[in-house]
Motif scaffolding. Structure first.
Motif, PDB file in Angstrom:
ATOM      1  N   LEU A 112       2.844  11.143   5.533  1.00  0.00           N
ATOM      2  CA  LEU A 112       3.015  10.015   4.627  1.00  0.00           C
ATOM      3  C   LEU A 112       4.481   9.588   4.565  1.00  0.00           C
ATOM      4  CD1 LEU A 112       1.469   8.202   2.632  1.00  0.00           C
ATOM      5  CD2 LEU A 112       2.070   9.817   0.834  1.00  0.00           C
ATOM      6  N   ALA A 113       5.388  10.567   4.540  1.00  0.00           N
ATOM      7  CA  ALA A 113       6.823  10.246   4.524  1.00  0.00           C
ATOM      8  C   ALA A 113       7.235   9.537   5.813  1.00  0.00           C
ATOM      9  CB  ALA A 113       7.629  11.520   4.328  1.00  0.00           C
ATOM     10  N   ALA A 114       6.687   9.991   6.938  1.00  0.00           N
ATOM     11  CA  ALA A 114       6.995   9.351   8.215  1.00  0.00           C
ATOM     12  C   ALA A 114       6.471   7.914   8.252  1.00  0.00           C
ATOM     13  CB  ALA A 114       6.393  10.164   9.360  1.00  0.00           C
ATOM     14  N   PHE A 115       5.250   7.745   7.726  1.00  0.00           N
ATOM     15  CA  PHE A 115       4.673   6.399   7.683  1.00  0.00           C
ATOM     16  C   PHE A 115       5.506   5.477   6.796  1.00  0.00           C
ATOM     17  CE2 PHE A 115       1.786   3.407   5.481  1.00  0.00           C
ATOM     18  CZ  PHE A 115       1.374   2.658   6.573  1.00  0.00           C
ATOM     19  N   ALA A 116       5.948   5.989   5.641  1.00  0.00           N
ATOM     20  CA  ALA A 116       6.777   5.186   4.734  1.00  0.00           C
ATOM     21  C   ALA A 116       8.099   4.805   5.393  1.00  0.00           C
ATOM     22  CB  ALA A 116       7.022   5.955   3.443  1.00  0.00           C
TER      23      ALA A 116
END
Length: 713
Positions: free
Chosen positions: A393-397
């Motif tokens: 999720l952090a990578a996607f953000a």
């Protein structure tokens, strides 16, 4: 089990039979059986109350309502209801009975609006045609789901109750009161020559007309002939556009009535869903009472009018659509955590992903909050899986943030201007608040770090008032008694995320106003705090008076009824000097009459141009015809005009102003595909042109070019 019959008490008792009887009696019986089969009588009554409220508002705004508009509103309400019900039933999302109607309407509205938008953009068709295709597909889905439902699931379902119609009646009544200033704004133009609504309604109604006639415009912008449709949150305009597409109701009427009112209703239904998930029916009623009947922080304490909840919702109604969907998303996340329902989690994720199509501003606070909620409270089989999901999720953000740098209309977190103290000062000293000089004094005497920290605390205090301390005290009290629940941390997480948005997001985006994300997001936090305060109040009342809890909150609504009646007159103007200017717009009677004449006489394909760009906002909005390039204030920024197109539009306007004969003017106009020209009082017509005027009112003249023989006088 016979697939053509059902005993499902939650979807109505009449048996569903294809081809019953002879036409037309057989057809009517089949339609009635199908309607009864796909939903229950209480939901139908609630949907009818909602549709009747919207029809009443449209009738007041338009000084009458056509049968086509009534039938369209009824079809919209029923389609949204059965679509939401079909999806929730198909996926077997576990929701309490008291939350089902509101969840169905919210989900159905979201799905239908997004599908209509996609069909319009991909096929370049009108919203009416797109709705027809969508509603037929949704009705077929509802019938299919109803005939394929598992008898075991039906057997275990709770019976429907009258809770839906009761709550909808309360919500619709309060929403009409809050929206009354907007609802009656159109009829007052003709009587007083002033539009007592926010100036942006001219833009919003033009967008509604644009999608209502999208096929006629060949999928291009109503604001610029042949122009593209820019990236924007268009979804909330779809259902109002359907009404305009199927009836002759003016787009400005639909914008100030149905669009405003339906958004307010959906916001309250979102509060009902979340409140009912937290504390069943009593929680839903308490949430509705707090969000609709309790005055916002702008009316007590610091009394900062810039944080007037009802005002910002009324002048920017797309916020209410976004709030309703955000509250539904948070509620579904809580259901997923409480019941370990993967299906509810996926539905919440889907609603969160379509949220930006309704209001992009909330996406930046909603997703981090829900992600923290699920990461903290979900019972993961393996801790590594949770860590992997958080990392993904952090990578996607991060990728999304980087991609946003290349999108002009997206927030640029890295390259955008960051002036936190400027934004804090903007929000804290906007109007005649009780203590306007506190933050300037702190900025002048304290270091930047202390001043910004103090500014954040002041924003929180002025935006949320008593709600935040009440929530914290109630949560702490329940926690000390061992009665708190894990999901009670959601409002606090949301407040923290909101503070981070203030600190990290750029202070200026593509719009002329500063602090779009910093200011707009406060209404979402306010709504969630209202729901949780209502939830804690419901727990307290249920503990002390378990048998009379619903009557107590109904009594509270009656006692607090003067609140919307008292503050409704300032829902458009507010008390700030600058806001009053934007909500009392002078509309010359002559300009209004000319625009109405063009609306009645012009072909939907025609192009219009006004000698004064300031008049084109009203002209395009009321006539519902495309402009060569609308030069109303702020349109160039909001609609991403190129500098070349602006120069060309100004040049054409000057040529028409200076034309000495009708033939010269007609030749210039037809070379640019212009069919109608409106001359304002400060732009006199020359030569024989006044003889060719087809409409004159109050100093405004209308000249027609398309198929107009030169010898006509």
């Amino acid at each position: 089990m016979d697939r053509t019959q059902t005993t499902d008490s939650s979807v109505g008792h009449p048996a569903f039979q294809f081809g019953a009887g002879n036409c037309p009696q057989g057809f009517i019986a089949t339609v009635y059986s199908t309607i009864s089969y796909t939903t229950n009588k209480f939901d139908l009554v609630a949907a009818l109350i909602l549709a009747s409220t919207l029809c009443f508002a449209i009738g007041v705004g338009a000084s009458g309502i056509s049968a086509a508009a009534i039938l369209t509103v009824l079809a919209i309400s029923y389609s949204c209801l059965i679509t939401g019900q079909a999806i929730l039933n198909l996926l077997s999302v576990p929701l309490p009975t008291s939350a089902r109607f509101a969840a169905r309407m919210l989900l159905g509205t979201a799905v239908i609006s997004v599908v209509i938008l996609l069909i319009c953009l991909l096929l370049r068709t009108s919203a009416g045609t797109a709705f027809s295709l969508t509603s037929i597909a949704c009705f077929g889905l509802a019938v299919l789901v109803a005939t394929r439902r598992n008898p075991v699931v039906i057997e275990n379902e709770e019976k429907p109750t009258a809770f839906g119609p009761i709550v909808v009646s309360l919500v619709c009544g309060a929403s009409v009161i809050w929206s009354w200033e907007a609802i009656r704004s159109f009829p007052r133009i003709g009587k007083e020559g002033v539009f007592f609504g926010w100036v942006d309604f001219f833009f919003h109604s033009s967008v509604i007309a644009q999608f209502a006639h999208f096929s006629t415009f060949n999928g291009t912008s109503i604001f610029s002939y042949g122009g593209h449709i820019p990236l924007y949150h268009w979804a909330s305009y779809m259902l109002p556009s359907v009404v305009c597409s199927f009836s002759d109701t003016p787009a400005l009427v639909v914008a100030t009535t149905m669009w405003v009112l339906y958004g307010y209703i959906l916001m309250a239904l979102g509060a009902c869903v979340l409140g009912a998930i937290l504390a069943d029916s009593i929680g839903g009623v308490a949430a509705v009472v707090l969000i609709l009947f309790v005055p916002s922080a702008a009316h007590y304490g610091f009394r900062n009018p810039f944080f007037d909840f009802a005002w910002i919702i009324q002048i920017s109604p797309s916020l209410s659509y976004g709030i309703g969907l955000c509250l539904l998303t948070i509620g579904l996340c809580i259901v997923a955590v409480q019941r370990r329902s993967v299906v509810a989690l996926w539905v919440a994720a889907a609603v969160a992903l379509i949220e930006p199509v309704f209001k992009m501003h909330f996406f930046v606070t909603l997703v981090p909050t829900c992600s923290v909620l699920v990461a903290m409270l979900w019972q993961w089989a393996q801790p590594r899986l949770r860590n992997f999901c958080l990392a993904a999720l952090a990578a996607f953000a991060s990728l999304l943030t980087l991609a946003a740098e290349g999108i002009k209309r997206a927030p640029h977190l890295f390259s955008g201007p960051h002036h936190v103290s400027q934004i804090l000062g903007l929000m804290l000293v906007q109007g005649p608040s009780a203590h306007p000089g506190i933050f300037p004094r702190i900025m002048a005497s304290e270091p930047s770090l202390i001043a910004v920290s103090a500014g954040i605390l002041l924003v929180v205090a002025e935006a949320f008032g008593i709600l935040l301390p009440a929530y914290l005290l109630a949560w702490a009290y329940c926690h000390t008694r061992g009665q708190s629940r894990r999901e009670d941390c959601v409002p606090l997480v949301l407040v923290v995320v909101y503070c981070l948005v203030i600190l990290t997001f750029p202070t200026k985006t593509y719009t002329p106003s500063l602090g779009e994300y910093q200011h707009r997001n406060f209404v979402l936090v306010y709504s969630v705090l209202s729901v949780w305060c209502g939830y804690f109040a419901a727990r307290l009342v249920t503990y002390w008076w378990p048998r009379n809890s619903l009557f107590i909150f109904a009594g509270c609504a009656c006692i607090l009824l003067p609140v919307p009646l008292l503050f409704e007159p300032i829902t458009q103007t507010n008390t700030m000097n600058w806001s009053k200017v934007y909500a009392t717009n002078s509309v010359p009677i002559g300009l209004l009459q000319c625009a109405l004449y063009i609306r009645k006489s012009a072909s939907p394909h025609d192009i219009i141009l006004a000698s004064d760009g300031n008049a084109e906002g009203v002209l395009v909005s009321v006539s519902e015809r495309r402009a060569l390039l609308a030069l109303a204030p702020t349109y160039d920024v909001a609609l991403d005009y190129s500098s070349g197109s602006i120069v060309h539009r100004v040049s054409v306007g000057e040529q028409l102003k200076n034309a000495k004969t009708y033939e010269e003017m007609r030749e210039i106009a037809q070379s640019q595909s212009i069919d109608w020209y409106v001359a304002t009082p400060n732009s006199p017509l020359h030569g024989d042109i006044p003889e060719k005027v087809v409409m004159y009112s109050g100093g405004y003249s209308v000249v027609q070019f398309a198929n107009y023989p030169s010898d006509v006088k």
